[in-house]
Design a protein around this motif. Structure first.
Motif, PDB file in Angstrom:
ATOM      1  N   MET A 203     -67.417  56.465  14.603  1.00 49.33           N
ATOM      2  CA  MET A 203     -67.573  57.887  14.273  1.00 49.33           C
ATOM      3  C   MET A 203     -67.537  58.135  12.758  1.00 49.33           C
ATOM      4  SD  MET A 203     -68.380  60.560  15.734  1.00 49.33           S
ATOM      5  CE  MET A 203     -68.672  62.233  15.212  1.00 49.33           C
ATOM      6  N   PRO A 204     -66.603  57.550  12.004  1.00 49.22           N
ATOM      7  CA  PRO A 204     -66.674  57.693  10.548  1.00 49.22           C
ATOM      8  C   PRO A 204     -67.978  57.135   9.975  1.00 49.22           C
ATOM      9  CG  PRO A 204     -64.493  56.974  11.184  1.00 49.22           C
ATOM     10  CD  PRO A 204     -65.339  56.901  12.414  1.00 49.22           C
ATOM     11  N   THR A 258     -66.140  55.101  23.447  1.00 47.92           N
ATOM     12  CA  THR A 258     -65.039  56.044  23.363  1.00 47.92           C
ATOM     13  C   THR A 258     -63.894  55.629  24.270  1.00 47.92           C
ATOM     14  OG1 THR A 258     -64.511  58.404  23.418  1.00 47.92           O
ATOM     15  CG2 THR A 258     -65.886  57.567  25.200  1.00 47.92           C
ATOM     16  N   VAL A 340     -58.342  60.096  16.629  1.00 47.99           N
ATOM     17  CA  VAL A 340     -58.796  61.440  16.262  1.00 47.99           C
ATOM     18  C   VAL A 340     -58.280  61.844  14.886  1.00 47.99           C
ATOM     19  CG1 VAL A 340     -58.698  63.884  16.875  1.00 47.99           C
ATOM     20  CG2 VAL A 340     -59.041  62.173  18.661  1.00 47.99           C
ATOM     21  N   TRP A 343     -60.319  60.172  12.366  1.00 45.56           N
ATOM     22  CA  TRP A 343     -61.627  60.841  12.306  1.00 45.56           C
ATOM     23  C   TRP A 343     -61.547  62.084  11.421  1.00 45.56           C
ATOM     24  CZ3 TRP A 343     -63.619  61.092  18.087  1.00 45.56           C
ATOM     25  CH2 TRP A 343     -64.016  59.808  18.480  1.00 45.56           C
TER      26      TRP A 343
END
Length: 360
Positions: A203-204, A258, A340, A343
């Motif tokens: 995600m990053p 995920t 999270v 993130w």
């Protein structure tokens, strides 16, 4: 590839002219990367499972990771397929940066694949020896640096741009090769170190790719570049297509990666993604901004360096475990909370990096 086709089809209908717009092709690259990941993902996971290509878990790691043993790995091959497909389908194949981006992604992916294969399939816990891993990474990075240096079309392409200042640009000369080497190899290994929890690295990576894609579009547009007082690099706009493919491929992979992950990317994905981000930053002359936006990757890398140095010099560890995301796990943070929160940190850093476009 399809850009050439649409250019010919414009003779039949002017509506095909929409494919000439960089923004439209970037959107298509995102959707192509996403679609390929979602379509091929289940098949690839089944194949990895049937061949028992599963993740090995460290005995000294968090106990919550023991249940992950055997989870399919080397899923990063899926990301590479999606990135390369999206880039070649919608990118300008006459653009030198497009081919360099594809070459870097494939070469670093190949290095990671060999490392993963030796660890998982050949049951060699050491994988590809570190000296050989860095050797081949260095060969690939230096070749790219030399090609970029000798094909530079303007002085700005070999200058180091300092963010937050309007007119601070350092002529690197031959040291451009050194800078490019460290950016590509350093980012590649930093992303690899971050890839330790479900979805933590991907995600990053998507966030940074999105920001770099925007900056690539602006850097390749002479009017926008002049208005924002950022380097204008002819042809750099095509890197927006490449970044779009990374975004789509990354989001598609995240669907399966995920928490709790159905597949891990392995070194084949992490090394390729990091090198890809590093190359884009070099092309658009935003290496320092990459350092800011990829601050999470930097933090993970620094935590490992600090841990190793401290243990060798004093015999004591600074963190309960490095990289630092494992430290917080051992402190009692549930894995989803670590993911999270990291993130969120990555998003804040990306926004700070984007602010350099105006804060000058």
């Amino acid at each position: 590839m399809l850009l050439w086709l649409t250019e010919m089809l414009m003779a039949l209908h002017t509506g095909f002219g929409v494919f000439q717009f960089l923004t439209f092709r970037t959107i298509l690259a995102v959707l192509t990367g996403l679609s390929i990941s979602l379509l091929i993902g289940p098949y690839m996971i089944r194949q990895l499972t049937e061949r028992q290509i599963g993740q090995a878990v460290r005995d000294d790691g968090p106990e919550t990771h023991f249940s992950k043993a055997g989870t399919p790995t080397m899923g990063g091959a899926l990301i590479i397929i999606a990135i390369v497909s999206g880039t070649l389908l919608w990118g300008d194949l006459g653009n030198r940066f497009v081919w360099l981006a594809v070459a870097v992604t494939l070469s670093f992916g190949a290095i990671g694949w060999i490392d993963d294969y030796r660890k998982v399939v050949a049951q060699n816990p050491k994988g590809l020896p570190a000296r050989w891993k860095y050797f081949w990474q260095s060969v690939a990075a230096i070749l790219v640096a030399v090609l970029l240096y000798h094909t530079a079309q303007s002085p700005v392409e070999t200058e180091l741009i300092v963010p937050f200042f309007k007119a601070v640009a350092i002529d690197l000369g031959i040291f451009y090769l050194v800078t490019t080497y460290f950016v590509i190899v350093g980012t590649s290994n930093a992303v690899n170190l971050t890839d330790g929890l479900d979805g933590l690295a991907i995600m990053p990576t998507v966030m940074v790719a999105g920001a770099l894609g925007l900056m690539a579009y602006l850097s390749g547009h002479i009017e926008f570049a002049d208005y924002l007082q950022i380097p204008y690099v002819a042809g750099a706009g095509e890197m927006a297509i490449f970044c779009g493919a990374i975004i789509g491929a990354g989001l598609g992979f995240l669907w399966f990666n995920t928490y709790p992950a159905q597949v891990f990317m392995g070194d084949v994905g992490a090394l390729a993604l990091g090198a890809a981000l590093g190359l884009v930053a070099v092309v658009i002359r935003q290496e320092i901004v990459l350092f800011i936006m990829g601050g999470l990757f930097v933090l993970e890398t620094v935590s490992v360096i600090m841990q190793v140095v401290s243990y060798r010099l004093t015999g004591r560890r600074i963190f309960r475990m490095a990289p630092i995301h494992h430290h917080f796990e051992l402190k009692g943070w549930p894995e989803p909370r670590v993911i999270v929160r990291f993130w969120i940190i990555a998003l804040v850093l990306v926004l700070i990096g984007l602010s350099t476009l105006k804060l000058r």
